[in-house]
Design a protein around this motif. Sequence first.
Motif, mmCIF file in Angstrom:
data_model
loop_
_atom_site.group_PDB
_atom_site.id
_atom_site.type_symbol
_atom_site.label_atom_id
_atom_site.label_comp_id
_atom_site.label_asym_id
_atom_site.label_seq_id
_atom_site.Cartn_x
_atom_site.Cartn_y
_atom_site.Cartn_z
ATOM 1 N N THR A 229 4.181 -5.812 9.246
ATOM 2 C CA THR A 229 3.752 -6.513 8.043
ATOM 3 C C THR A 229 2.454 -7.277 8.205
ATOM 4 O O THR A 229 1.914 -7.756 7.239
ATOM 5 N N ALA A 230 1.946 -7.389 9.416
ATOM 6 C CA ALA A 230 0.764 -8.226 9.606
ATOM 7 C C ALA A 230 -0.511 -7.425 9.712
ATOM 8 O O ALA A 230 -1.557 -7.971 9.956
ATOM 9 N N ALA A 231 -0.435 -6.092 9.536
ATOM 10 C CA ALA A 231 -1.618 -5.258 9.741
ATOM 11 C C ALA A 231 -2.735 -5.637 8.785
ATOM 12 O O ALA A 231 -2.529 -5.768 7.593
ATOM 13 N N HIS A 232 -3.891 -5.805 9.326
ATOM 14 C CA HIS A 232 -5.071 -6.105 8.517
ATOM 15 C C HIS A 232 -5.763 -4.793 8.190
ATOM 16 O O HIS A 232 -5.829 -3.901 9.021
ATOM 17 N N PRO A 233 -6.275 -4.643 6.960
ATOM 18 C CA PRO A 233 -6.869 -3.373 6.582
ATOM 19 C C PRO A 233 -7.920 -2.872 7.548
ATOM 20 O O PRO A 233 -8.037 -1.685 7.792
ATOM 21 N N ALA A 234 -8.731 -3.766 8.131
ATOM 22 C CA ALA A 234 -9.825 -3.323 8.977
ATOM 23 C C ALA A 234 -9.323 -2.646 10.242
ATOM 24 O O ALA A 234 -9.994 -1.795 10.799
ATOM 25 N N GLY A 237 -6.624 0.785 9.493
ATOM 26 C CA GLY A 237 -7.243 2.047 9.153
ATOM 27 C C GLY A 237 -7.855 2.769 10.325
ATOM 28 O O GLY A 237 -8.597 3.713 10.154
ATOM 29 N N SER A 238 -7.566 2.329 11.554
ATOM 30 C CA SER A 238 -8.165 2.989 12.704
ATOM 31 C C SER A 238 -7.702 4.420 12.824
ATOM 32 O O SER A 238 -8.396 5.261 13.371
ATOM 33 N N ALA A 239 -6.522 4.749 12.323
ATOM 34 C CA ALA A 239 -6.055 6.117 12.228
ATOM 35 C C ALA A 239 -5.822 6.419 10.767
ATOM 36 O O ALA A 239 -5.519 5.523 9.979
ATOM 37 N N SER A 240 -5.953 7.681 10.373
ATOM 38 C CA SER A 240 -5.792 8.043 8.980
ATOM 39 C C SER A 240 -4.409 7.668 8.494
ATOM 40 O O SER A 240 -3.407 7.856 9.191
ATOM 41 N N ILE A 241 -4.345 7.178 7.273
ATOM 42 C CA ILE A 241 -3.053 6.818 6.705
ATOM 43 C C ILE A 241 -2.171 8.045 6.565
ATOM 44 O O ILE A 241 -0.943 7.968 6.584
ATOM 45 N N ARG A 242 -2.778 9.220 6.441
ATOM 46 C CA ARG A 242 -1.976 10.436 6.340
ATOM 47 C C ARG A 242 -1.406 10.836 7.697
ATOM 48 O O ARG A 242 -0.410 11.550 7.777
ATOM 49 N N ASP A 243 -2.056 10.393 8.782
ATOM 50 C CA ASP A 243 -1.535 10.677 10.121
ATOM 51 C C ASP A 243 -0.457 9.679 10.514
ATOM 52 O O ASP A 243 0.513 10.039 11.181
ATOM 53 N N THR A 244 -0.652 8.417 10.150
ATOM 54 C CA THR A 244 0.310 7.370 10.523
ATOM 55 C C THR A 244 0.694 6.567 9.285
ATOM 56 O O THR A 244 0.356 5.391 9.158
ATOM 57 N N PRO A 245 1.408 7.194 8.347
ATOM 58 C CA PRO A 245 1.756 6.462 7.124
ATOM 59 C C PRO A 245 2.876 5.463 7.354
ATOM 60 O O PRO A 245 3.836 5.739 8.072
ATOM 61 N N ARG A 246 2.735 4.288 6.769
ATOM 62 C CA ARG A 246 3.790 3.295 6.725
ATOM 63 C C ARG A 246 3.701 2.603 5.368
ATOM 64 O O ARG A 246 2.632 2.552 4.756
ATOM 65 N N ARG A 249 0.987 0.089 4.501
ATOM 66 C CA ARG A 249 -0.386 0.555 4.327
ATOM 67 C C ARG A 249 -0.628 1.141 2.937
ATOM 68 O O ARG A 249 -1.731 1.600 2.662
ATOM 69 N N LEU A 250 0.384 1.139 2.094
ATOM 70 C CA LEU A 250 0.236 1.664 0.746
ATOM 71 C C LEU A 250 -0.162 0.538 -0.196
ATOM 72 O O LEU A 250 0.378 -0.565 -0.123
ATOM 73 N N HIS A 251 -1.078 0.818 -1.091
ATOM 74 C CA HIS A 251 -1.593 -0.189 -2.019
ATOM 75 C C HIS A 251 -1.430 0.310 -3.449
ATOM 76 O O HIS A 251 -1.540 1.498 -3.721
ATOM 77 N N GLY A 252 -1.164 -0.624 -4.356
ATOM 78 C CA GLY A 252 -1.085 -0.272 -5.763
ATOM 79 C C GLY A 252 0.269 0.244 -6.203
ATOM 80 O O GLY A 252 0.417 0.671 -7.350
ATOM 81 N N MET A 253 1.266 0.222 -5.332
ATOM 82 C CA MET A 253 2.621 0.625 -5.711
ATOM 83 C C MET A 253 3.616 -0.398 -5.167
ATOM 84 O O MET A 253 4.523 -0.080 -4.399
ATOM 85 N N ASP A 254 3.394 -1.647 -5.563
ATOM 86 C CA ASP A 254 4.140 -2.769 -4.988
ATOM 87 C C ASP A 254 5.643 -2.640 -5.193
ATOM 88 O O ASP A 254 6.431 -2.941 -4.293
ATOM 89 N N GLY A 427 -7.912 -1.874 -1.077
ATOM 90 C CA GLY A 427 -7.048 -1.585 0.055
ATOM 91 C C GLY A 427 -6.994 -0.108 0.380
ATOM 92 O O GLY A 427 -6.979 0.293 1.551
ATOM 93 N N ILE A 428 -6.962 0.754 -0.646
ATOM 94 C CA ILE A 428 -6.900 2.196 -0.412
ATOM 95 C C ILE A 428 -8.187 2.686 0.236
ATOM 96 O O ILE A 428 -8.160 3.477 1.189
ATOM 97 N N LEU A 429 -9.331 2.233 -0.276
ATOM 98 C CA LEU A 429 -10.602 2.614 0.334
ATOM 99 C C LEU A 429 -10.681 2.157 1.780
ATOM 100 O O LEU A 429 -11.151 2.883 2.663
ATOM 101 N N ARG A 430 -10.205 0.929 2.047
ATOM 102 C CA ARG A 430 -10.237 0.421 3.411
ATOM 103 C C ARG A 430 -9.387 1.284 4.336
ATOM 104 O O ARG A 430 -9.772 1.570 5.471
ATOM 105 N N GLU A 431 -8.238 1.705 3.867
ATOM 106 C CA GLU A 431 -7.383 2.559 4.689
ATOM 107 C C GLU A 431 -8.104 3.852 5.068
ATOM 108 O O GLU A 431 -8.067 4.288 6.217
#
Length: 681
Positions: A229-234, A237-246, A249-254, A427-431
């Motif tokens: 829960t503490a992940a910062h967007p910067a 996003g070191s790995a693609s969200i499609r490779d390591t989805p959690r 890391r999803l934004h806009g679907m609270d 958030g999505i762009l940052r990911e």
Amino acid sequence: MRTTRRGLRQRPAAMLPDLPGPDQDAGPVRPRDPVYLAASLLLGRALHTVGTTMAQAARDGVVVIIALRAAVWTLPVYDHWQREARAGARPEDGFRTTYEPFYDPDAAVWVSWAPTEPPSIDQFALGAEVFADAVAAGRHCVGMAADLAWLPQDLVHSADLCLTMPALTGADVLLLARMLCGEEANTSFADDHAALLTPRLLRLARRPDQSADAYLAKLRALLERDRPTAAHPATAGSASIRDTPRLERLHGMDEAVSWGLTLADELQRVRQGQLTWEAVDRGLLLSGPPGSGKTLFARALAATCEVPLISGSYHAWLGSGTGHQGDLLKAMRATFETARKAAPAILFIDEIDSFPDRGTVRHHYAEWEVQVVNALLAEIDGVEGREGVVLIAACNYPDRLDPALVRSGRLDRHIAVRHPDPSALVGILREHLGQDLAGQDLYAAALAAAGASGADAERLVRGARRRARRAGRALLMDDVLAEIGDGDQRSPRDLQIAAVHEAGHVVACLALRVGMLTAVSLRAAGGRGGVTLTSGAAGCLTASDYRRRLIIRLAGRASEEVLLGQVTAGAGGDFDSDLAGATHLATLGVTALGLDPETGLLWSGAPTAVTLPEMLRQDPGLAARVRQVLDAAYAEALGLIRQHAVAVQALAAALLERGALAGAEAAAIVARHAALAPEQS
């Protein structure tokens, strides 16, 4: 909730931090508070970046904007600024804020606690007036927010200093430990870990008589505990969200993310024997437009719950053999059986609206499709009776589903996912950007891309990286903005029409106070000429709400007629168009909602995207009544646009110049010009 003398909302006392009140002495500085010290370090670095000091920034007559890294830093930064910026002033010259979410009329201070509830038009207009008076009087003015869109734009534009709060670094944390504990640490602290620290973690790690190394060790332990829960967007996003989805890391679907995190907790409790399977919520229908992240949600849910993901769809099962029904049913059963054997598991059925509603099929092979739906229902009931399988289904059009699919015990929870607003797009762009453009403000790009889906954002980043590779350099913000702008090849005339159209929607939305305006953009999202984004308009419809929503739907076309002298086809098109939406809403009012005075309480059926055209064709009387409702609403829309024509023109001009505006910016423009409109009618 209390109000100030000008009627602005005030934060309840129970929500106030442990800080001095407006009439209390600020008291001594708290040198042992790690959060206060961290805020001091970060603000000091921000001031150094622009080549100034606190004493210079806090002088009377200086207007300062502080762009916070996250909303959780609002109180610490406010606390520090209140104590340090006015430390040498007389009590009557100090801050006199009352912890208003927006601002206090008696002080030139605006604090936005979180970018989730923007001020109203009246509050923005009054805020601009207060700050103009304060600047003219030579007073010190400051505004701070995690999202600068929620500050009065007059304040932002007139700022003498704009401070951007940086992230904590490893060196900052070492210095912080030394200041707290009075000794040097023997270990280092990584920059990427430091960037994850929040005020809550900084305080939770502090103990009396603690060594510097012990403090750092406690911080690392808390970070590890809060890792999901503490992940910062910067850094997330070191790995693609499609490779390591959690889910985090999803934004806009609270709402969907909240449901998924609760599910993950419940599954963990089941594993530990603290909860039985019968208590778990295990059927979810996720609906939304294409590209809104429904499939990605399923992958992230499985990863967060740490269970396998098994997926299938009507078309995948149909294509598994020769196309015969037996092959389809065999493939479907195999997918469900795989999920049962893998339990606990997530079973994801994509595009479930491909299965027909048995009550509406009329063609010659209807019996074939009815049997397929019956088989699906039988498999779902089998999942319900087997422990460990959570069923997630996704669709674009939930109103097309067979009602039996969404009854209790099957897909009995429905969450709608919409295209993200600009804050979520950040958030999505940052990911997708990962470490590229780290530390840069992405709000301008997100605003320019308003109306884009999550999939669109991924494509935009991919295209921006392609531009940078072709140029043989690192990615620049200009690459992202250029990629967003290249999707629009319309002529100046078409852009003017789109600007007038969207301005009409915005003015109607603000004038009628339906929902909260989030953004407006000329970006041709999904083939549309533009988009006006609102939120918070859901709820039970009253007759007044019904009329207002019809007017807002038709205000774009009315704006074209009033300001351009003619209408275009821009309001029409598919079922997502203005005319389709207005016709659907008007028909609902006549046939199903009891909001039409002529039909009264008679219920004759709720139309869907599939059944609406047929209903109107087969019942000329219904079509005539719906036409009357639409004509009446359009007449009101024309009157509203004529009344506020000056505001519509001003907003359209701003849209043509900027391409997109935040909701607060658009509201401020309308507020400045709305008073002139009646004289022009």
